[in-house]
Motif scaffolding. Structure first.
Motif, short mmCIF file in Angstrom:
data_model
loop_
_atom_site.label_atom_id
_atom_site.label_comp_id
_atom_site.label_asym_id
_atom_site.label_seq_id
_atom_site.Cartn_x
_atom_site.Cartn_y
_atom_site.Cartn_z
N LEU A 110 -6.88 12.38 -4.00
CA LEU A 110 -6.51 12.51 -2.59
C LEU A 110 -6.65 11.23 -1.77
N ILE A 111 -7.32 10.24 -2.31
CA ILE A 111 -7.62 9.05 -1.50
C ILE A 111 -6.35 8.38 -0.97
N TRP A 112 -5.30 8.30 -1.79
CA TRP A 112 -4.08 7.66 -1.30
C TRP A 112 -3.21 8.59 -0.45
N PRO A 113 -2.87 9.82 -0.92
CA PRO A 113 -2.01 10.67 -0.09
C PRO A 113 -2.63 11.01 1.26
N LEU A 114 -3.97 11.19 1.33
CA LEU A 114 -4.59 11.47 2.62
C LEU A 114 -4.54 10.25 3.52
N SER A 115 -4.65 9.05 2.93
CA SER A 115 -4.55 7.84 3.75
C SER A 115 -3.16 7.72 4.36
N VAL A 116 -2.16 8.24 3.66
CA VAL A 116 -0.80 8.24 4.19
C VAL A 116 -0.65 9.29 5.29
N TRP A 142 0.83 -1.21 0.00
CA TRP A 142 0.00 0.00 0.00
C TRP A 142 0.86 1.26 0.00
N TYR A 143 1.92 1.26 0.78
CA TYR A 143 2.73 2.46 0.94
C TYR A 143 3.91 2.53 -0.03
N ALA A 144 4.16 1.49 -0.80
CA ALA A 144 5.32 1.44 -1.71
C ALA A 144 6.61 1.52 -0.91
N SER A 145 6.75 0.64 0.06
CA SER A 145 7.94 0.63 0.90
C SER A 145 9.16 0.19 0.11
N PHE A 146 10.26 0.90 0.29
CA PHE A 146 11.50 0.54 -0.38
C PHE A 146 12.11 -0.72 0.19
N ASP A 147 12.00 -0.91 1.50
CA ASP A 147 12.64 -2.05 2.17
C ASP A 147 11.59 -2.95 2.80
N PRO A 148 11.89 -4.23 2.96
CA PRO A 148 10.91 -5.18 3.51
C PRO A 148 10.45 -4.85 4.93
N ALA A 149 11.27 -4.11 5.70
CA ALA A 149 10.88 -3.78 7.07
C ALA A 149 9.95 -2.59 7.13
N GLY A 150 9.73 -1.91 6.01
CA GLY A 150 8.82 -0.77 5.99
C GLY A 150 9.40 0.45 6.67
N PHE A 151 10.70 0.70 6.48
CA PHE A 151 11.33 1.87 7.10
C PHE A 151 11.07 3.14 6.29
N ILE A 152 11.22 3.08 4.96
CA ILE A 152 11.09 4.26 4.11
C ILE A 152 10.49 3.84 2.77
#
Length: 800
Positions: A238-244, A69-79
């Motif tokens: 806005l549905i995705w950026p607001l969810s972030v 959902w967030y397009a995480s760069f790393d598997p741990a979801g840091f960034i």
């Protein structure tokens, strides 16, 4: 006895098969789509990592829905990566089905590229017929940057497809007079915003203008319809950026590329106004010469980019930081680097020359080499060979088609249905072309945004110019003028690579233009003389066709896509996914000693982390995000992770400094050092461990010459920031990475000079993609990154 339901079902099936049998296939379109499939897909198994920044994110996104959902760069979801996730969703689905391979992550772009060709045909054929639609589809297919973009896992091919799909629905709303298609069209623009943010909004003027001119309702209803459509646009935008932004920052990854950990700020800052005005964040400062100065200066300021193996986002090693190699930016202590021989690759080379292959992305277009801002920027050599081979045909075609589709019973300026369609494509071409003419920060491959409008207007215009020429219209001279002007422009582009062929093309263009100029005045009938305009079109299609073939023949899938002959001769090949950029001994050491740590190791930036994520699927912390400048973690937070045992190692192989200076200085002060070298012995120093490294450093050159890692070359900075933005010397924080490369690998500092035989051997090893022997010559100076030696720090003993 057969029931009524079964008879109804039989009739329905018969009706369906009757429709299939009655479909009239356009075999020319089928041939064009097959050509597109060949250009976009052939040799794609040579893709390697493609853009490894995004490939690493795709690996991570297959691990969990949160990462997805967030397009995480790393598997741990840091960034996260510095773009929204929608395009990566399609690539992740493909990778989930087929596994993570270079070709599987690129497959969606290939399909969307082919789909865009079909949509161009469909959109043009509705009002102008099949012949202009075929020409437009062919122009779209053979636009070099479309081919190059469709062969990568960048977002641009996906973005163009969905924008064309939105236009298709808005056109359907006009033709069918049904509002729901208008709402779908604008919703798709909002959906496209979440592919590449504000770039999607570039076509909004075209959609508003087209519906206002074309809808067959009064102005009040038009206003109401467009207002509702704008609400759909806002919701899907806005549905995705607001969810972030509405999610607690502790429960999601840091939004990479942003200053405030906000998706909206990312959209309107780094991916918004900074693209127009110049980038001031995410790279450690604005770059001089990025389209605002002279063309010569902007060329010298570009960072090098690699070939297929050298994946990255803004350069081959992921570094947008340009090397110090320009007269204006260099100082006495930091003179421009010079190549050691004609066969070597210079750190910065003017683009557009066949000799300028080293340090370039594929066809010789630098990551920031965008020419001089002004009304003719798109025709300059920096951008023109990627997008503008047939731009003059489109421009002259607008004049021709606007005159051709005039209603003789009305005033000359009256709008016919065809003229309204022309305003749709002009509404796309003018704002987008205007942006690229003045913008300060973009990559040449972004110009794919111009391709649909250029293809449509060229296809329609070529058709009408030939019609006017055959009918001896007062506008008949537009055809020979456009052919001659296009031949001159193409010969100019071609001259840097093939001087002889450029003269042949120019002479052929002049020769074919002569009968086109003369025949309308001396021939009685021109209807049967179609051979002349057809021959003229073949001549002006030859050069762009060859340019479009180069990414296919080279099997390229670059982080910075481009097309051009230097792709064929550039060093490097496809290779495995990450094997060439991963120090296998370092990896084995880390996996052996990782224990229960959440992260395999921490590093400064994504270019160092990406190959390890791709190969292992394990979490690697890129503390500063893509450029090493994101403020994603504080020293206090990092200390906590170390204390909890979640981060056990730090590797300084990337771009040190930036926002991580405080953390890096703390690590160097308190952590034990694990130094990479080429031996298997254990040192007596209790604070360091020496491990073997299969990846040869460029400090060891053929012939036995060595460059001491700790001694920076006089030609550039070791780990420095962009020339002109930061002092020369070591990276911020006071210390460059231990074991860092010499910044000018082409010119060893040892006593022995390279012989011709050694140079030939080194060039051969580069072609094979062997690490450590010239492979990194196209990378930024002193940047660190994959394939370079660095220092490993053991953090586990700090709190013991």
């Amino acid at each position: 006895m057969e029931s009524k339901d079964s008879r109804r079902e039989t009739r329905r099936q018969n009706s369906f098969f009757d429709k299939l049998r009655n479909i009239k296939y356009d075999y020319w379109l089928i041939a064009i789509l097959i050509l597109a499939a060949f250009l976009y897909a052939w040799n794609i198994w040579e893709a390697g990592e493609a853009n490894n920044f995004y490939t690493a994110a795709i690996v991570s996104m297959t691990k969990s829905f949160k990462n997805f959902w967030y397009a995480s760069f790393d598997p741990a979801g840091f960034i996260t990566v510095d773009k929204p996730p929608v395009a990566l969703w399609f690539m992740t689905i493909s990778a989930k089905i087929f596994g993570v391979h270079g070709w599987s992550v690129v497959l969606p772009s290939i399909l969307f590229g082919i789909g865009s060709v079909y949509l161009i045909y469909s959109l043009v054929s509705k009002r102008f017929g099949k012949v202009p639609a075929r020409i437009a589809a062919l122009v779209m297919t053979l636009t070099p940057i479309v081919v190059a973009d469709s062969r990568t896992n960048n977002m641009d091919a996906t973005l163009v497809f969905f924008l064309l799909l939105s236009v298709w629905f808005v056109q359907k709303a006009v033709l069918k007079q049904q509002q729901r298609y208008l709402w779908i069209g604008f919703a798709l623009v909002g959906f496209s915003f979440n592919i590449k943010m504000l770039q999607a909004f570039m076509i909004l003027p075209a959609l508003y203008l087209y519906y206002w001119l074309s809808a067959n309702v009064n102005w009040k209803k038009k206003l109401a319809h467009l207002s509702i459509a704008t609400i759909f646009l806002a919701v899907f935008t806005l549905i995705w950026p607001l969810s972030v932004d509405m999610t607690n920052s502790s429960n999601r990854p840091y939004e990479g590329g942003s200053e405030t950990n906000s998706a909206l700020e990312l959209a309107f800052g780094y991916n918004g106004t900074q693209r127009l005005l110049g980038q001031t964040t995410g790279t450690g400062g604005a770059f001089p010469g990025m389209g605002n100065k002279s063309s010569k200066n902007s060329k010298s300021m570009m960072p090098p980019s690699g070939s297929k193996k050298s994946s990255g986002k803004k350069s081959a090693n992921g570094a947008p930081t340009p090397p110090s190699g320009t007269k204006k930016s260099s100082s006495k202590n930091n003179p421009p680097a010079k190549p050691s021989s004609k066969k070597g690759n210079a750190p910065s080379i003017p683009s557009g020359n066949k000799k300028s292959q080293g340090g370039m992305t594929g066809g010789g277009v630098g990551a920031f080499n965008i020419g001089t801002a002004g009304p003719f920027r798109l025709l300059q050599k920096e951008l023109g060979p990627q997008i503008s081979w047939l731009m003059l045909l489109a421009i002259f075609g607008v004049i021709s088609s606007y005159a051709y589709f005039r209603d003789s019973k009305k005033k000359w300026y009256a709008l016919t249905p065809q003229r309204k369609e022309l305003w749709l494509w002009l509404g796309w071409l003018i704002p987008v072309g205007g942006f690229f003419s003045v913008a300060s920060f973009f990559h040449p491959y972004y110009t794919i945004m111009l391709a649909p409008a250029m293809a449509a207007l060229a296809g329609i215009g070529i058709f009408t110019m030939i019609k006017q020429w055959k009918e001896k219209s007062p506008w008949s001279m537009l055809l020979p003028i456009s052919i001659l002007a296009t031949s001159i422009l193409q010969a100019w582009y071609l001259n840097d690579y093939y001087p002889t062929l450029s003269w042949i093309l120019l002479i052929a263009g002049i020769i074919i233009s002569i009968p086109l100029f003369v025949l309308p005045w001396i021939a009685i009938k021109l209807k049967n003389k179609r051979v002349w305009p057809v021959a003229a079109l073949i001549i002006v299609m030859l050069a762009p066709t060859w340019w479009s073939l180069t990414p296919t023949l080279a099997g390229s899938s670059d982080g910075i896509p481009s097309a051009g002959p230097s792709l064929i001769s550039s060093a490097g090949g496809g290779g495995g996914m990450g094997n060439s950029q991963v120090d296998t001994t370092l990896l084995k050491y880390l996996q052996k000693h990782q224990g229960n740590a959440e992260y395999l190791f921490a590093t400064d930036d994504s270019s160092t982390a990406a190959p390890y994520i791709i190969q292992t699927g394990e979490a690697v912390m890129a503390m500063g995000g893509f450029n090493g400048t994101d403020k994603a973690i504080t020293l206090k937070q990092f200390k906590k992770l170390v204390k909890e045992g979640k981060v056990k190692y730090y590797y300084s192989g990337g771009k040190t400094g930036g926002s991580n200076t405080q953390i890096v200085n703390w690590i160097k002060k308190h952590a034990k050092k694990v130094t990479l070298s080429s031996s298997n012995t254990q040192t007596n120093n209790s604070s360091s461990v020496t491990v073997a490294s299969k990846t040869k450093s460029n400090s060891q050159m053929p012939g036995g010459s060595t460059n001491p890692p700790s001694k920076p070359s006089s030609s550039g900075n070791n780990g420095s920031a962009p020339s002109g933005n930061a002092p020369s010397g070591n990276a911020p924080g006071g210390n460059a990475p231990s074991g860092g490369q010499n910044s000018n690998p082409q010119k060893p500092n040892g006593k022995k000079k390279l012989t011709k035989k050694q140079l030939k051997k080194m060039k051969k090893s580069m072609k094979k993609g062997q690490p450590g022997q010239g492979q990194n010559q196209g990378q930024g100076q002193g940047q660190g990154g994959p394939g370079q030696s660095g220092t490993l720090y053991d953090l586990s003993s700090i709190y013991k």
